[in-house]
Design a protein around this motif. Structure first.
Motif, PDB file in Angstrom:
ATOM      1  N   ARG A 281      27.224  -1.034  30.879  1.00 40.78           N
ATOM      2  CA  ARG A 281      27.937  -2.074  32.477  1.00 40.78           C
ATOM      3  C   ARG A 281      28.935  -2.239  31.771  1.00 40.78           C
ATOM      4  O   ARG A 281      29.542  -2.744  30.506  1.00 40.78           O
ATOM      5  N   PHE A 282      29.749  -3.321  32.841  1.00 38.73           N
ATOM      6  CA  PHE A 282      31.095  -3.882  31.984  1.00 38.73           C
ATOM      7  C   PHE A 282      30.954  -4.509  32.769  1.00 38.73           C
ATOM      8  O   PHE A 282      30.139  -5.476  33.764  1.00 38.73           O
TER       9      PHE A 282
ATOM     10  N   LYS B 187      20.685  -2.622  30.465  1.00 41.02           N
ATOM     11  CA  LYS B 187      22.263  -2.426  30.032  1.00 41.02           C
ATOM     12  C   LYS B 187      23.199  -2.944  28.864  1.00 41.02           C
ATOM     13  O   LYS B 187      22.399  -4.318  28.785  1.00 41.02           O
ATOM     14  N   ARG B 188      23.848  -2.306  27.984  1.00 38.41           N
ATOM     15  CA  ARG B 188      24.451  -2.803  27.270  1.00 38.41           C
ATOM     16  C   ARG B 188      25.985  -3.176  27.776  1.00 38.41           C
ATOM     17  O   ARG B 188      26.526  -2.375  28.644  1.00 38.41           O
TER      18      ARG B 188
ATOM     19  N   GLY C 219      27.495   6.765  28.135  1.00 38.41           N
ATOM     20  CA  GLY C 219      26.264   6.405  29.154  1.00 38.41           C
ATOM     21  C   GLY C 219      26.350   6.098  29.998  1.00 38.41           C
ATOM     22  O   GLY C 219      25.401   5.241  30.957  1.00 38.41           O
ATOM     23  N   LEU C 220      27.440   5.976  30.907  1.00 39.28           N
ATOM     24  CA  LEU C 220      27.830   5.831  32.133  1.00 39.28           C
ATOM     25  C   LEU C 220      26.839   7.304  33.051  1.00 39.28           C
ATOM     26  O   LEU C 220      26.380   7.109  34.091  1.00 39.28           O
TER      27      LEU C 220
ATOM     28  N   ILE D 126      34.442   8.542  22.491  1.00 38.73           N
ATOM     29  CA  ILE D 126      34.288   8.040  23.560  1.00 38.73           C
ATOM     30  C   ILE D 126      33.484   8.889  24.400  1.00 38.73           C
ATOM     31  O   ILE D 126      33.049   8.587  24.990  1.00 38.73           O
ATOM     32  N   ASP D 127      32.384  10.124  23.890  1.00 37.34           N
ATOM     33  CA  ASP D 127      31.159  10.441  23.723  1.00 37.34           C
ATOM     34  C   ASP D 127      30.311   9.337  24.032  1.00 37.34           C
ATOM     35  O   ASP D 127      29.437   9.924  25.413  1.00 37.34           O
TER      36      ASP D 127
END
Length: 251
Positions: free
Chosen positions: A243-244, A213-214, A236-237, A230-231
């Motif tokens: 990831r955050f 995951k980036r 990705g979500l 934003i898309d």
């Protein structure tokens, strides 16, 4: 931690943050061993620190010779402002190009739109850096130093992508000049070798099979949203392949 007493660097050679640490270690002639996890950290005899700015500060404090920061307080402040810009806005622009071209997060019209944003914002940043460089040989003044090693990885990535400074400009001559230094030459060679794997299609496969995951941290997330992607974030979500930063949200 290396058993021979050397510093141990957890990093990846393509990371701009890791590259500036590698250049600093080599400029100070500090031996180190490394391996390539996802997070950047430095270990010194069991003491571990993270964040490239904190690591650079630690190296300056513990290994003051040769100094990388200039002596004048104003020049030191300028060097740190340059670092902040490179670590946030500039890094995000380069990272976004990788998301589109290496990871194929966007295709068609959206990809074209995002790449145009990369080109536009890179040009804006290069203009700002050109003003800071002026007619000096180095951002630090007469000698290579802190500000130079902060600019080097991100500007070199722009050159690698084909968006570097125009030929014959002071900024382009600076890029050529710094590659005469063994610390920079070796670090750039490591980056180019690591980039071969990342641009080979392996990144796309890693996201599809869920093995990687980036991280969409602060300035990167901001870049994607403000630039019309934003898309990309929403997909990705949905696919659970972004990831955050820590700490993780509650389930």
């Amino acid at each position: 931690m290396a058993s021979n007493g050397k510093l141990f660097l957890h990093d990846h050679p393509v990371s701009s943050y890791a590259q500036k640490i590698r250049i600093a270690l080599r400029e100070k002639n500090i031996g180190f061993d490394s391996k390539h996890p996802l997070a950047l950290a430095l270990e010194d005899n069991g003491f571990k620190i993270f964040d490239s700015t904190v690591i650079l500060g630690y190296l300056e404090d513990k290994f003051p010779e040769p100094p990388l920061l200039p002596n004048d307080p104003k020049e030191r402040a300028i060097a740190r402002m340059i670092e902040e810009l490179c670590d946030t806005q500039y890094e995000a622009v380069n990272w976004a190009y990788g998301e589109v071209e290496w990871c194929k997060r966007a295709t068609g019209e959206l990809a074209e739109k995002l790449i145009k944003q990369v080109q536009h914002q890179t040009a804006t940043i290069l203009s700002w850096l050109s003003e800071k460089l002026g007619d000096k040989d180095y951002f630090n003044g007469d000698s290579f130093g802190y500000a130079d090693l902060c600019v080097a990885p991100v500007l070199n990535r722009s050159v690698y992508y084909g968006f570097g400074p125009a030929e014959g400009t002071a900024l382009q001559r600076w890029h050529i000049r710094i590659q005469e230094r063994s610390s920079v030459k070796q670090t750039f060679a490591e980056m180019a070798e690591g980039a071969k794997t990342m641009s080979s299609g392996a990144m796309v496969t890693a996201f599809k099979d869920g093995s990687s995951k980036r991280e969409y941290r602060d300035h990167r997330l901001e870049w994607m949203v403000k630039s019309g992607g934003i898309d990309v974030v929403l997909e990705g979500l949905n696919r659970n392949n972004i990831r955050f930063s820590w700490p993780d949200a509650a389930a």
